[in-house]
Design a protein around this motif. Structure first.
Motif, mmCIF file in Angstrom:
data_model
loop_
_atom_site.group_PDB
_atom_site.id
_atom_site.type_symbol
_atom_site.label_atom_id
_atom_site.label_comp_id
_atom_site.label_asym_id
_atom_site.label_seq_id
_atom_site.Cartn_x
_atom_site.Cartn_y
_atom_site.Cartn_z
ATOM 1 N N GLU A 77 0.733 -1.281 0.160
ATOM 2 C CA GLU A 77 0.053 0.130 0.173
ATOM 3 C C GLU A 77 0.766 1.313 -0.009
ATOM 4 O O GLU A 77 0.672 2.257 -0.823
ATOM 5 N N SER A 81 0.881 4.008 -2.946
ATOM 6 C CA SER A 81 0.532 5.431 -2.398
ATOM 7 C C SER A 81 1.627 6.341 -2.918
ATOM 8 O O SER A 81 1.131 7.316 -3.543
ATOM 9 N N ARG A 84 1.099 7.028 -6.798
ATOM 10 C CA ARG A 84 0.133 7.502 -6.828
ATOM 11 C C ARG A 84 0.388 9.137 -6.598
ATOM 12 O O ARG A 84 0.134 10.367 -7.374
#
Length: 102
Positions: A77, A81, A84
Motif C-alpha cells: 500500500e 500510494s 500515486r
C-alpha cells in the motif's frame, strides 16, 4: 501430530464458449452442479475421495503468519500510494510550469 481427513475431488473437463479446447480441472466442489450463468461447458469426468494429512498448527503460528502478511500489505500500500502521490505531484509541477510561462 497431524490429523487425517477425507476430501472429495471432482475432476471435470471445462470449456468456455470462446475457447476451442477443453481444460481438465480438479476442484473440491462439483462445478457441474453449479449453474453460475456463465458461458462455460462443464463435463464431469470422475469423482475421487482421498485421505489427506492436515497438519496441526497453533494459534500463535497462525497469528504470526497473519502479522507477516499484514505487514506485506502495508508495504504494498505504501509503495502504491507513493506512485500515486508522485504522479499527482508531477501534474502539479507541470501545471505550475505552464502558469509561470503565461
Amino acid at each position: 501430530m497431524s490429523t487425517k481427513e477425507e476430501v472429495t475431488l471432482y475432476i471435470t473437463a471445462e470449456k468456455w464458449n470462446s475457447s476451442r479446447e477443453f481444460e481438465i480441472h480438479i476442484n473440491t466442489y462439483d462445478l457441474h452442479k453449479i449453474n453460475d450463468g456463465t458461458s462455460r461447458i462443464t463435463v464431469p469426468l470422475s469423482e475421487v475421495t482421498v485421505e489427506i494429512e492436515v497438519p496441526d498448527v497453533s494459534v500463535k503460528q497462525l497469528q504470526a503468519e497473519e502479522i507477516k502478511q499484514l505487514r506485506a500489505q502495508i508495504q504494498k500500500e505504501m509503495a502504491d500510494s507513493f506512485v500515486r502521490v508522485t504522479a499527482i505531484e508531477e501534474k502539479i509541477q507541470s501545471l505550475m510550469a505552464i502558469e509561470v510561462q503565461e
